[in-house]
Design an enzyme around this catalytic site. Structure first.
Site, PDB file in Angstrom:
ATOM      1  N   CYS A 125       1.528  31.559  43.518  1.00 51.90           N
ATOM      2  CA  CYS A 125       1.883  31.863  42.029  1.00 51.90           C
ATOM      3  C   CYS A 125       3.174  30.979  41.854  1.00 51.90           C
ATOM      4  CB  CYS A 125       1.936  32.983  41.856  1.00 51.90           C
ATOM      5  SG  CYS A 125       2.297  33.704  40.017  1.00 51.90           S
ATOM      6  N   ASN A 155      -8.229  23.232  44.076  1.00 54.01           N
ATOM      7  CA  ASN A 155      -8.311  23.959  42.838  1.00 54.01           C
ATOM      8  C   ASN A 155      -7.354  23.324  41.910  1.00 54.01           C
ATOM      9  OD1 ASN A 155      -6.246  26.704  42.001  1.00 54.01           O
ATOM     10  ND2 ASN A 155      -8.029  26.360  40.968  1.00 54.01           N
ATOM     11  N   GLY A 187     -10.584  27.760  37.683  1.00 56.28           N
ATOM     12  CA  GLY A 187      -9.736  28.694  37.042  1.00 56.28           C
ATOM     13  C   GLY A 187      -9.937  28.693  35.531  1.00 56.28           C
TER      14      GLY A 187
END
Length: 328
Positions: free
Chosen positions: A103, A203, A227
């Protein structure tokens, strides 16, 4: 790829819903899982807050205990809190514990969690060791290419994590300092694939079956994680999975089927959060559904400002009907 052997849909080519703060709550995970996904991951949960039983944090991790493919993502900087939170969500019914070391948000990095851990691999490994030792569940890791272009240490982190017992590593193809700018570098994930024997998942910017194939070709990864591409398109993972498996790609729902889907999601949000908070949470999802459908701008404004759920439901046919169809 034994990690996925007992999870639904195409274990050899996993297509996974990424954890997204404020988005991958229980209602959204259920919608995505309903179309088919190898794995759905909860919003990032702060480990200390989870153990201290803050209601909002518990809600983020609340699980559908009938769903066999649910992972809970934990974040933190203290090994004791991480281990305790892992035990707690394992008891709730999580099938997999994912550790967040990717993150980029300032408030997370400022607390020495998330991608800040890529700047101290020894400390990062202490957290991994604590979680792996606390539960019998598979433990996975999600991270980035590195902190910045001068610190591309994802292969080293992945190798040490795998040696510590992590069963899968997901790499977002950007550094922390890139946040979400520019394009994800799928080719830069390839050194991680070469560094470990566990599955590596690609990703970042995977928004279509074609882009999923490109990500796999450039990275050599074992699967993909989707996502932001799933916002307003919860069926996207099923489409990607079908394409990768060589099956006919299912059409996105439209017309009455789309209205029914969005109505069900909307009502589930209100039931989960309560009316007042639910109305606020639902607006972003309604906006994404409208964007995907290219719906009526006037209906969008009315639906996103309405405070009566019945009014919102009545507006859904206009909200979700493409403007060109209305004009015709």
């Amino acid at each position: 790829m034994t990690l996925f052997s007992d999870l639904p849909t195409d274990p050899d080519l996993p297509v996974i819903l990424a954890p997204m703060a404020g988005i991958t709550d229980l209602p959204f995970r259920r919608v995505v899982a309903g179309f088919g996904a190898s794995l759905v991951v909860s919003e990032m949960v702060a480990s200390e807050d989870m153990v201290r039983a803050r209601p909002s944090t518990r809600a983020k991790a609340e699980l559908d205990l009938t769903d066999g493919g649910t992972a809970v993502q934990l974040a933190g900087r203290d090994a004791w809190w991480m281990a305790e939170a892992a035990r707690m969500v394992a008891d709730q019914g999580a099938r997999i514990i994912d550790i967040n070391m990717g993150c980029p948000a300032k408030k997370v990095v400022g607390g020495l969690s998330g991608s800040a851990l890529m700047r101290d691999l020894d400390h990062a490994l202490s957290l991994i060791d604590a979680v792996v030792g606390a539960v019998d569940l598979p433990v996975t890791l999600k991270t980035r290419l590195g902190w910045d272009e001068d610190c591309l240490n994802a292969p080293q982190l992945a190798r040490r994590a795998a040696d510590a017992g992590v069963r899968m590593v997901t790499i977002h193809g950007r550094t922390r300092c890139q946040f979400y700018k520019g394009q994800a570098d799928w080719a830069a994930i390839a050194p991680v694939v070469r560094a470990v024997d566990v599955p590596v998942i690609a990703n970042g910017d995977i928004t279509s079956p074609l882009r999923a194939r490109q990500a796999l070709a450039q990275s050599g990864a074992a699967g993909v994680m989707v996502g932001r591409g799933a916002q307003g398109r919860p069926w996207l993972l099923a489409q990607i999975a079908a394409d990768l498996a060589g099956r006919p790609v299912p059409q996105a729902p439209e017309g009455a089927a789309l209205v029914d889907l969005v109505a069900g999601h909307y009502e589930a949000i209100l039931a989960f959060y309560g009316r007042d908070l639910g109305l606020r949470v639902a607006r972003k999802h309604l906006g994404w559904y409208a964007d995907a459908a290219c719906g009526c701008a006037g209906a969008r404004r009315a639906a996103l400002t309405a405070t009566d759920p019945a009014r919102v439901l009545a507006l859904l046919p206009d909200l979700l009907t493409p403007v060109q169809e209305v004009a015709a």
